[in-house]
Each structure stands twice: as structure tokens, then as C-alpha cells.
Design an enzyme around this catalytic site. Structure first.
Site, PDB file in Angstrom:
ATOM      1  N   CYS A  88      44.811  36.987   9.366  1.00 47.56           N
ATOM      2  CA  CYS A  88      43.354  36.954   9.152  1.00 47.56           C
ATOM      3  C   CYS A  88      42.578  36.844  10.458  1.00 47.56           C
ATOM      4  O   CYS A  88      41.351  36.936  10.453  1.00 47.56           O
ATOM      5  CB  CYS A  88      42.996  35.781   8.246  1.00 47.56           C
ATOM      6  SG  CYS A  88      44.034  35.642   6.791  1.00 47.56           S
ATOM      7  N   CYS A 211      37.102  29.195  -2.851  1.00 50.09           N
ATOM      8  CA  CYS A 211      37.971  30.208  -2.245  1.00 50.09           C
ATOM      9  C   CYS A 211      37.186  31.454  -1.858  1.00 50.09           C
ATOM     10  O   CYS A 211      36.308  31.903  -2.597  1.00 50.09           O
ATOM     11  CB  CYS A 211      39.071  30.608  -3.228  1.00 50.09           C
ATOM     12  SG  CYS A 211      39.984  29.224  -3.950  1.00 50.09           S
ATOM     13  N   ILE A 214      38.544  38.613  -2.384  1.00 47.76           N
ATOM     14  CA  ILE A 214      39.189  39.848  -1.932  1.00 47.76           C
ATOM     15  C   ILE A 214      38.071  40.849  -1.630  1.00 47.76           C
ATOM     16  O   ILE A 214      37.181  41.063  -2.454  1.00 47.76           O
ATOM     17  CB  ILE A 214      40.119  40.406  -3.015  1.00 47.76           C
ATOM     18  CG1 ILE A 214      41.210  39.372  -3.363  1.00 47.76           C
ATOM     19  CG2 ILE A 214      40.721  41.735  -2.592  1.00 47.76           C
ATOM     20  CD1 ILE A 214      42.110  39.009  -2.224  1.00 47.76           C
ATOM     21  N   HIS A 337      35.645  38.456   2.824  1.00 47.81           N
ATOM     22  CA  HIS A 337      36.734  38.272   3.782  1.00 47.81           C
ATOM     23  C   HIS A 337      37.700  39.454   3.781  1.00 47.81           C
ATOM     24  O   HIS A 337      38.841  39.344   3.309  1.00 47.81           O
ATOM     25  CB  HIS A 337      37.467  36.970   3.457  1.00 47.81           C
ATOM     26  CG  HIS A 337      38.553  36.599   4.411  1.00 47.81           C
ATOM     27  ND1 HIS A 337      38.559  36.980   5.741  1.00 47.81           N
ATOM     28  CD2 HIS A 337      39.692  35.841   4.219  1.00 47.81           C
ATOM     29  CE1 HIS A 337      39.633  36.496   6.334  1.00 47.81           C
ATOM     30  NE2 HIS A 337      40.341  35.813   5.434  1.00 47.81           N
TER      31      HIS A 337
END
Length: 390
Positions: A88, A211, A214, A337
């Protein structure tokens, strides 16, 4: 070593882009950054592209060559293009490679970009690809997922320092609020603490609103020697510091799982290079892949003492108008992200802030900004410090 400036910046919309391909979005980012810099492809000496897992997400390897080809930088120009991978933190590392290339004098005009197309596979496929950023043998094969790993960090932070689920939720609430004012953000909706706490539990104590999602997206920066920056733009942004550090890839080998030592050491190196400290930072983009990650980050970067991150957020210090505005873009949580692009997007947001081009999320008087990008659960960390002045 030469000083380095950012002369062009562009970020695509982040989200689920079913109608667009991997190639489409990265070309949009690259062309947009070149147009912002006012340079053509013939001026590019080299390109570094952050991409975590094109092979698993879109079944495409040889990413550097592919992007050079579809950007019009291959045939005729033959611009060298290098794919950079650090999970990442791939985008942040591509940025650092570009900085070093220009600083060394080896190249003059360099594109640093990042891209990921994550929605072309199922959620199970995406989870499997992301799990490769952890220790596959000792974590992934034993059933550990990234929500599970960060849940362990969160639970330990709660036990040691009294951090609460409500404080974690306030990170998400703040970042969603910032995302409402970011036209490229994946999620542009306000949420409440109650909504976070009543959402599906993913890995105790982390709910689904703790969280990051995607995401598909790409971003690009154009770098040049600082002494030549005003040839291209009236608003160059200068690289004042750049730091990188590593740590064990598995959590069980860490001295303290609530502290990402890679972030601590990357920040220390960036601060030393810039000749400043945490109190000099006006705005920061940090790696909030989970809400606990933002709380750990603001501690690891020195914005608040260890263990006080939760209360620091609760008191509004990281909101726009607070002591140190964090994740004005909406962060990974609300902006999205796309793992290979995140580190570039973070730097691009700081560029927008320092140029005074962040619109309703503008931090007034911002002179120095910091971008913090993490790979996996903290095995790689990059910290970049940018400024309006050399």
C-alpha cells in the site's frame, strides 16, 4: 544533491469505475499532471509508477512498459518507465524514487505516478490480493486478514491507553466530513458516531465504517529541479524532506504493535532532512487504512504523545481548523484507497493545500505539509514533507 520541486499534479476520481480500464485511469492522471505542469511527453526523462498488484487485480504485469505505451511515451520517445511495489506504500515509494532521481542529477523532469484498479475482481479476490502485503506464511495462511491485524492493534491500544470505540468512530466521522468537500472522493456523505458503532462488525473492535474501501483510481506528479521550477509554474511546491523505513512484516515480531516503528523512523529522517519538527507541520495526510491507523499515525509522527491520539481526535485537534488538520482529502477512509495510487494522492492533496487550491477543505495559511504512506501493517513507511518555500 539538488533540491526538488513539484511542478504538476493530477488525481482522477476515486471509486468503483466499472466503465473504465486500468489503462484509462492511469493515462488520465499522467496527461492531467503534464498539462498542469505545462510540459509535453518529449520533456520527460523518466517515469516511476506505484502499483501493488496489477497481476492479481487486472491480470497484467509489466506495468511500467504498459503505462509508457498507452501514455504515448514509448514508441518514438522511449521514455524509461519503472514499476515500483511496496504494497500500500507503492505510490509513496514511487514518489521517493522520483525525488531521488531528480535530486541526484540523473534526470531533470520525472513523472511519479500511482494506479490501482481493484474492482475488476470479487471482494474475495481483492482480499486475497491485499493479504499478500502481510506475511503470507505466518499470517495469511493462518487466516489473518488486514482487518484482523489492525483489530489486534486497536485492541492492544485500547488496553494500554484507554482508547475507545467512540474515538475510533470519530476518525471516520471527521474524514467523511472532509470527503464531502472533495470532488474526487469515493464517499461524499456525512456519517455519525452512532452509524459507525452500529455498522457491521468486521473484526472486533473494527466496524465496517472503521475500514477503508476497495477503490479504483490513479494520481500523478511531475517533478523538476527546484532551480528550474519557475520555468513551468508560478506555484511550485518544494520537497523539503523525504524519509523511508522498514520494520518486520509480521506483527508478532514487533517490539510494540501499537507503534509502527517504520513510521517513527521515516518521520525522523524526513524531519531531519527538512530541518523542522512536528510542530512546524500545518496539514497532514496520513495512512488511515483503518481508523486505528490514523490514531497510531498521529502519535508516531509526533503530533501527540503516545497513547493520547484517541483523546486528541475526540477534542477536535485533527479537524480542519484544529491544531493539526489531518486527512483533509477525506483520507483513505472517505476519499478511497486504490492501494498503488494512495501515496501519490496524499502528496497531491498537500500540493493542493499549499497552492491554496483545496476549496472548502482549505487549511488557511498552510505553508508546510506532510504525507505519510504505509505498506501492509507497517513493514514499509514513507514520509514526505512539502513546502511553499525552498
Amino acid at each position: 544533491m539538488r533540491d526538488v520541486a513539484i511542478i504538476g499534479s493530477y488525481t482522477t476520481r476515486f471509486g468503483e469505475m466499472w466503465e473504465r480500464s486500468f489503462r484509462d485511469i492511469v493515462v488520465e492522471a499522467g496527461v492531467g499532471a503534464l498539462e498542469d505542469a505545462g510540459v509535453g511527453g518529449e520533456s520527460i526523462d523518466s517515469m516511476f509508477v506505484g502499483n501493488m498488484s496489477g497481476g492479481q487485480f487486472v491480470e497484467q504485469e509489466h506495468i511500467g512498459a504498459l503505462i509508457a505505451d498507452y501514455s504515448g511515451l514509448a514508441a518514438g520517445l522511449h521514455v524509461p518507465s519503472t514499476r515500483v511495489e511496496a504494497a500500500c506504500a507503492s505510490g509513496g515509494l514511487a514518489f521517493r524514487q522520483g525525488i531521488q532521481s531528480v535530486a541526484s542529477g540523473y534526470n531533470d523532469i520525472v513523472v511519479a505516478a500511482g494506479v490501482e484498479k481493484m474492482t475488476d475482481v470479487s471482494s474475495v479476490g481483492a482480499s486475497s490480493a491485499l493479504a499478500a502485503a502481510a506475511d503470507r506464511e505466518w499470517e495469511g495462511m493462518m487466516g489473518a486478514t488486514f482487518p484482523g491485524l489492525y483489530a489486534m492493534i486497536a485492541r492492544m491500544h485500547m488496553q494500554q491507553y484507554g482508547t475507545t470505540s467512540e474515538q475510533l468512530a470519530q476518525v471516520a466521522v471527521k474524514n467523511h466530513k472532509n470527503g464531502t468537500n472533495n470532488p474526487i472522493a469515493q464517499y461524499r456523505n456525512n456519517i455519525t458516531v452512532d452509524k459507525v458503532l452500529n455498522s457491521i462488525m468486521v473484526a472486533d473492535p473494527l466496524h465496517i465504517f472503521d475500514c477503508s474501501p476497495i477503490t479504483d483510481g490513479a494520481a500523478a506528479l511531475v517533478l523538476a529541479p527546484a532551480e528550474e521550477a519557475h520555468k513551468y509554474t508560478d506555484t511550485p511546491i518544494y520537497v523539503k524532506g523525504s524519509g523511508q523505513a522498514s520494520d518486520t512484516i509480521a506483527l508478532h515480531d514487533r517490539r510494540d504493535i501499537t507503534t509502527l516503528d517504520a513510521s517513527v523512523y521515516a518521520a525522523k529522517r524526513a524531519y531531519e532532512m527538512a530541518g523542522i519538527g512536528p510542530d512546524d507541520i500545518d496539514v497532514a495526510e496520513v495512512h488511515d487504512c483503518f481508523t486505528i491507523a490514523e490514531i497510531c499515525a498521529i502519535e508516531d509522527l509526533g503530533f501527540v504523545k503516545k497513547g493520547q491520539g484517541g483523546r486528541f481526535v475526540e477534542d477536535g485537534n485533527t479537524a480542519i481548523g484544529g491544531k493539526i488538520p489531518v486527512n483533509t482529502s477525506g483520507g483513505l477512509k472517505a476519499c478511497g484507497h486504490p492501494v498503488g495510487a494512495t501515496g501519490i494522492k496524499q502528496a497531491a492533496e498537500i500540493v493542493n493545500q499549499l497552492r491554496g487550491e483545496a476549496g472548502k477543505r482549505q487549511v488557511e495559511g498552510a505553508e508546510i505539509g506532510l504525507a505519510h504512506n504505509v505498506g501492509g501493517s507497517g513493514a514499509t513507511a514513507l514520509v514526505h514533507i512539502l513546502g511553499r518555500e525552498r
